[in-house]
Write an enzyme that holds these catalytic residues in place. Sequence first.
Site, mmCIF file in Angstrom:
data_model
loop_
_atom_site.group_PDB
_atom_site.id
_atom_site.type_symbol
_atom_site.label_atom_id
_atom_site.label_comp_id
_atom_site.label_asym_id
_atom_site.label_seq_id
_atom_site.Cartn_x
_atom_site.Cartn_y
_atom_site.Cartn_z
ATOM 1 N N GLY A 85 0.856 -1.177 0.000
ATOM 2 C CA GLY A 85 0.000 0.000 0.000
ATOM 3 C C GLY A 85 0.892 1.226 0.000
ATOM 4 N N ARG A 86 0.346 2.353 0.395
ATOM 5 C CA ARG A 86 1.155 3.572 0.434
ATOM 6 C C ARG A 86 1.937 3.718 1.731
ATOM 7 N NH1 ARG A 86 -1.060 8.307 0.393
ATOM 8 N NH2 ARG A 86 -3.183 7.654 0.756
ATOM 9 N N GLU A 89 5.807 3.829 1.790
ATOM 10 C CA GLU A 89 6.441 5.013 1.209
ATOM 11 C C GLU A 89 6.866 6.003 2.287
ATOM 12 O OE1 GLU A 89 3.712 6.615 -1.644
ATOM 13 O OE2 GLU A 89 3.733 4.784 -2.849
ATOM 14 N N CYS A 115 4.292 -6.246 -2.267
ATOM 15 C CA CYS A 115 3.924 -5.040 -2.998
ATOM 16 C C CYS A 115 4.940 -3.914 -2.766
ATOM 17 C CB CYS A 115 2.503 -4.634 -2.625
ATOM 18 S SG CYS A 115 1.742 -3.431 -3.738
ATOM 19 N N HIS A 116 4.571 -2.848 -2.055
ATOM 20 C CA HIS A 116 5.475 -1.750 -1.754
ATOM 21 C C HIS A 116 6.261 -1.976 -0.456
ATOM 22 C CE1 HIS A 116 3.177 0.195 -4.895
ATOM 23 N NE2 HIS A 116 3.989 1.235 -4.860
ATOM 24 N N TYR A 135 5.848 -4.940 -6.211
ATOM 25 C CA TYR A 135 4.977 -4.383 -7.233
ATOM 26 C C TYR A 135 5.848 -3.999 -8.425
ATOM 27 C CZ TYR A 135 1.113 -1.840 -9.292
ATOM 28 O OH TYR A 135 0.114 -1.433 -10.137
#
Length: 187
Positions: A85-86, A89, A115-116, A135
């Site tokens: 997800g975000r 980050e 993913c992330h 990802y």
Amino acid sequence: MPKVLLITGDAAEDLEVMYPYQRLLEAGYEVDIAAPARKVLQFVVHDFVPGFDTYTEKPGHTWPADLAFTEVDPDTYAALVIPGGRAPEYLRGNKDCRHLVQHFVDTGKPIAALCHGPLILAATGALTGRSCSAYPALEPDLAAAGAHWVDSPDHVDGNIVSGRAWPDHPLWMRAFLTVLQAEAPVG
């Protein structure tokens, strides 16, 4: 009962938090969710819409963090899960988060990243000279971190099990549970 630490934050991918959380509980592990603060987190749902060049984001479930990063004693955990997800980050810039992740890297305990999620591993230097799935848009980020990106739902490089995104859940968690049970069996 062995314990697994799941690190996340606001804007984490809903499915990528809840699936490993529930799957590990089902397998007999105790799971704690840690975040920058002990609070109710807001997850998001990413999906593709025809005609869009990238995924869209919608609100997902809310869920409480059991612990703040500063409250975690990493020695009490057998493994680490890093959903995507975000959240990764911004979590990769959190020194307490990096400190926790570094413990699992240094001790060679099993790590699952999806993913992330590998962005956090990259921020600790853990991927230098290794291969990792993530990802697909992160291929340049992994290369910049000294890693080789692999297009795989269940890539295993030593103690790190990685996958691309939530559609990889069954294969990714099966591979992680194989690594985890070899190191910290239940019962």
